[in-house]
Design a protein around this motif. Sequence first.
Motif, PDB file in Angstrom:
ATOM      1  N   ARG A   1      -8.282 -28.338  57.990  1.00  0.00           N
ATOM      2  CA  ARG A   1      -7.060 -28.060  58.761  1.00  0.00           C
ATOM      3  C   ARG A   1      -7.354 -27.550  60.165  1.00  0.00           C
ATOM      4  NH1 ARG A   1      -6.351 -28.154  53.643  1.00  0.00           N
ATOM      5  NH2 ARG A   1      -4.326 -28.654  52.728  1.00  0.00           N
TER       6      ARG A   1
ATOM      7  N   ARG B   1      -2.891 -20.180  55.232  1.00  0.00           N
ATOM      8  CA  ARG B   1      -1.978 -20.210  54.090  1.00  0.00           C
ATOM      9  C   ARG B   1      -2.032 -21.574  53.399  1.00  0.00           C
ATOM     10  NH1 ARG B   1       2.247 -19.089  56.585  1.00  0.00           N
ATOM     11  NH2 ARG B   1       2.534 -16.882  56.051  1.00  0.00           N
ATOM     12  N   ASP B   2      -1.989 -22.631  54.188  1.00  0.00           N
ATOM     13  CA  ASP B   2      -2.058 -23.976  53.612  1.00  0.00           C
ATOM     14  C   ASP B   2      -3.382 -24.193  52.885  1.00  0.00           C
ATOM     15  OD1 ASP B   2       0.431 -24.551  54.588  1.00  0.00           O
ATOM     16  OD2 ASP B   2      -0.258 -25.769  56.267  1.00  0.00           O
TER      17      ASP B   2
ATOM     18  N   ARG C   1      -3.453 -22.321  49.469  1.00  0.00           N
ATOM     19  CA  ARG C   1      -2.621 -23.004  48.473  1.00  0.00           C
ATOM     20  C   ARG C   1      -3.285 -24.281  47.980  1.00  0.00           C
ATOM     21  NH1 ARG C   1       3.217 -22.123  51.574  1.00  0.00           N
ATOM     22  NH2 ARG C   1       3.499 -19.947  50.923  1.00  0.00           N
TER      23      ARG C   1
ATOM     24  N   PRO D   1      -3.310 -32.396  60.004  1.00  0.00           N
ATOM     25  CA  PRO D   1      -3.237 -31.469  58.880  1.00  0.00           C
ATOM     26  C   PRO D   1      -4.398 -31.591  57.915  1.00  0.00           C
ATOM     27  CG  PRO D   1      -1.632 -33.240  58.637  1.00  0.00           C
ATOM     28  CD  PRO D   1      -2.184 -33.343  60.016  1.00  0.00           C
TER      29      PRO D   1
ATOM     30  N   ASP E   1      -0.897 -19.947  59.637  1.00  0.00           N
ATOM     31  CA  ASP E   1      -0.338 -21.175  59.070  1.00  0.00           C
ATOM     32  C   ASP E   1      -1.423 -22.023  58.411  1.00  0.00           C
ATOM     33  OD1 ASP E   1       2.195 -20.498  59.842  1.00  0.00           O
ATOM     34  OD2 ASP E   1       2.203 -21.742  61.656  1.00  0.00           O
ATOM     35  N   ARG E   2      -2.519 -22.183  59.095  1.00  0.00           N
ATOM     36  CA  ARG E   2      -3.601 -23.025  58.561  1.00  0.00           C
ATOM     37  C   ARG E   2      -4.263 -22.361  57.357  1.00  0.00           C
ATOM     38  NH1 ARG E   2      -6.218 -25.853  64.046  1.00  0.00           N
ATOM     39  NH2 ARG E   2      -4.201 -26.049  65.121  1.00  0.00           N
TER      40      ARG E   2
END
Length: 475
Positions: free
Chosen positions: A427, A462-463, A466, A25, A459-460
Amino acid sequence: MPAVEQFSAEADSAAAASSEVRWRPSYPIFGNEYLDRQEAIESNARTYPRRLPLALKSGRGIRVWDVEGREYIDCLAGAGALALGHNHPVVVEAIQNALSEEVPFQTLDLPTPLKDRFIRELYESLPPPFEKQFKIQFCGPSGADAIEAALKLVKTATGRRGLLAFHGAYHGMTLGTMSVSGESVPKAAIGGLSAEVQFLPFPSDYRCPFGIGGQAGADIGLRYIETILDDPNSGVLLPAGMLLEVIQGEGGVNCVPDAWLRDIRCLTERYGIPLIIDEVQTGLGRTGRLYAFQHAGVTPDVLVLSKAIGGGLPLSVVLYRRDLDLWRPGAHAGTFRGNQLAFVAGAATIRYVREQGLDVNAAEMGGVLRAELEAIAREESCIADVRGRGLMIGVEVVEESRDGAIAARPSSSGKLSRAIQHECLRRGLLVELGGRNSAVVRMLPPLILALSDVEAIVDRFRDAVRAAARGAASA
């Protein structure tokens, strides 16, 4: 299993089986001996390693691995050149077969069976008028060289000197192509650029040059262009050509409305101005059609292609109406315009894209990806706009919340977009930047993208958004 999904699934399986390529991650601080040596010896003009400090070792499908064994989803794809991703079997096989036949690597502009096959595949991918009405010129290996050729062509054919280009345009980094590109910063240190270029407003919903947006903004821009061509006191002489991108890539993924492009085509025909369409980045399925101009149903006078048509190897061409072919022998040349391996890789790629309907796949997967990115934009106020077509998508990053007033858009934030790019990198996601102040995060993944790949990208991303937003808020 469809070929797109099969190849992607095989790549996923290979990644999962290797102990060296586990996705984590968050990666540690980047840096290695290759980057250190590069900094010591390579030009200050290098760009990508400054924002993407990687030394890549291998790639397969939509994924690449660096020298430390870290895995990344590649949404850069050689700036759009790798339509089939990395080491696609049909491209590898085509090159291996050519090598086994001991083909000459370079043949200048002499004809060869491989060149002839490439020409046939290329013309079959284009609308019917091209094969009978258009000639082809092979240029040096880059898209910029082909743009240079196109500009020389229309000036020779018309006997005129001036050119029409657009705000936000990017056509290359040679002296000639910089003259017709919109970004001011690279021009500041360079003298001798052509002064006979008139820059025109490019339609935009989000950052309309007239503060209106939508159809009204596009109509006003069109009226302005018509006025400078029709008004004898506009100060603009009838130009040798008009050069435009259907979707501005480096300029921030700005898409022209189809109706606007049809109106531009009518204007250029009315005034006898050759219309040059630059499809260096959009060509061969990227936008959901084989060529971006097909969305509007127009036919340019001159079409410039590079990147994807070489199957990942250097190749560029100009296709143009036969009546424009007033060049003398040797008017445009180049040592590497006879790259046989690029002809082989390009022909295989064009054929595969058409047979597998990868333009359709780009439209479908691009639609899903855009919808997911728009959902992120509704959650994160730093994401102001998501735009694009097919698998050519831009996400504009701003400093403050949107207020909805077109005339008072928030400032673009290159600082935050760079932070997002870095968090994506940590990520395992490679993305590009572009647009004003480099504040647009750009995605140009290979056309073989599958639904599972889209989910991983989202997914990556969005993370990453944020994490970057939290970092900006705490700074």
